[in-house]
Design a protein around this motif. Sequence first.
Motif, short mmCIF file in Angstrom:
data_model
loop_
_atom_site.label_atom_id
_atom_site.label_comp_id
_atom_site.label_asym_id
_atom_site.label_seq_id
_atom_site.Cartn_x
_atom_site.Cartn_y
_atom_site.Cartn_z
N VAL A 246 29.78 89.55 69.17
CA VAL A 246 28.50 88.94 69.54
C VAL A 246 27.80 88.53 68.25
N PRO A 247 27.15 87.41 68.11
CA PRO A 247 26.85 86.36 69.09
C PRO A 247 27.86 85.21 69.09
N TYR B 66 31.42 83.62 72.81
CA TYR B 66 31.48 82.76 73.99
C TYR B 66 32.87 82.23 74.31
N THR C 246 27.77 94.12 70.16
CA THR C 246 28.94 93.56 70.82
C THR C 246 29.33 94.41 72.01
#
Lengths: 517, 153
Positions: A232-233, A236, A293
């Motif tokens: 994270v981030p 995706y 995360t």
Amino acid sequence: MIEHLPALVIAIPLFGAFITPLFRKRYNLAALWAILISGLTLVLVLLLEYQVLTKGMMIYVFGADKPTLVLPSGYRVPIRIMFQVDGIGAFMAISAGLMSFVGAVYSYSHLQKETGLEKYYTLLLLLTAGILGMVLTGDLFNLFVFLEIASIAGSALVGFRNYRGEASEAGIKYLIVSSVASLMVLFAVGILYGQYGHLNLAYLSKQITFNPLDMIALGLLFTSFAMKCGSVPMHYWVPDAYTEVPSGINPPLLVSTYASLYALFRVSFTLFGKITIDMATVGWIMSILGVLTMFIGVTMALVQKDVKRLMSYHAISQTGYMLLGVGVGLTVFHDKQALIEFGRTAMAGGVFHIINHIIYKSLLLLTAGALFYVTGTRNLNEMGGLARKMPITTISFMVGAAAISGIPPFNGFASKFLIYEAVYKLNPLLAIFAMVTSILTLASFVKVFASAFLGPPLEKYEKVREVPKPMIVAMVILAALCVLFGLFPDFVLDKIVYPAVDALINFIQYQSWGGLA
Amino acid sequence: MTTTIIKTTTRLLAPLILVFGLYIILHGHLTPGGGFQGGAVVASGLALLIVAHEHKKVKELFERAPLSQLESIGALGFLGTGLLGLAGYTFFKNVIANSGFLFGGKTPIGINPGYLNTGGTLAYMNIFVGMKVLAGLTSIILIFFLILKEGEK
């Protein structure tokens, strides 16, 4: 011949990969060939690990008169590309060899209805070669090259079912993320090369001064490897890629994600190892990223209905444990007392979690692939009552779910327990987050189990039978490993995990090429 | 869409481009360029030939061209040349240099115009890489060409 092992480990999958297209439409032969080659690779990496454990670090200088000729006559600096295999490299190589073998066995019957399979197996073997190259190399530019090989092979495999729009989208997404990450890596390598004029990891780590340019390079390397390992981030791409890829590729794709994690550790512990003050900050960043995360990953997983997507979010969440464990180790890296007291244990937990997670998450994704194989859907709401029809898949799923939730005596418990214990000593809050994540993980897997396997048998799945033998073999191998690693964690820890952790901690040994110069 | 201008120019230029590409591959160990660059030049010559001709003719000509096999053979040859070094030395060791074999001539010391018969495994690797690159790039162009043309129909 034994001294040529590091080169053969790369040469054999590459050789296998380029033979595969010659089989053309004889898909069964291509599949058997891929199983044979990946099995041979597995044997070679096990031999490699044995060599590293008994004789210490292995150096292989390409194109030299002798594999160990690091400094050619008359030079005081290394000029050739070399492979430098230490504990952690060999540890990752075992995971890669094992998972590509399992993936090839599983694919044999999982993909029988697809076409273009000779390309599929070529890419599978290329992916293996790329991962193995990444984890064995001792040269920064070579790392970039193998990162590219693994990324391109991986993205082609993610988009393999190109008749599905989602698969093409996921493939393009993975390709873009990978190329952005590898371009940043290339930029960072360029910064370091421009300043020091060398690409050899060990030699660079001796020269590094940590001026502002080096800080930029560290930032770029850290970000791009964190991006590739799905923290994270920058997570995706993970759900899309893991969901759309054919299930047989999930195991090697997982390892390729963690090869980037390995590169992250290698950069922080070895390349910038001698920087004493600032690496504690980097360690804190890594730990906090880890906690974020794991927590964000698991909360996203709770709401998913697609079984593979749910498991992919769990893969993100579990990456957090590895970042947390090793991040805690990095925080106290230069504090000898704390390192001995809990830092080494935390790192052992993180590193042990890599192989555990690769095993049980591959197992879970393979069972999800088996569900897809028999039902043709991945939507949990449309499944039900499959436990009676598919007993072996059900048991494999239960083993995997118990392992990922950290229930003893499965392997997830062994590594998670080490992490909780050691992280608690640095900061109790981090450990509490880790435990809460584990409970939420259990909750969401109970949901999967209940909706896919339990309940009354559905009419439309009346004729469903257990999946074909090769798929069962692949799942049973992994389930057995889950139980064995959980029952004898001390054996695994002593034999492969602690050597790997010590290889990361003892960067002086790496800098001197294992005492060769 | 091809016109007479394109066809005539191609007839004149394509042989030159192909020969130049082969020259770059073969002289890879002496002059700038090498297998990859030469292979790309050859592929661009073939691309010119592909786009300048009718769809049917291209399909006929390239249908049986063993591009995929050529690509595999290029890669295998490269690996094989690397493996030669395992005989006593290491992977990728230049064992052919100064051995008297083809491309294994003795390299004279000092300034010289460059002798083709030197370089050892380098020359072989350039040839194999060139083979792989020209096959790979040509098949990419061919796939694009055939798909686009089929879309037009």
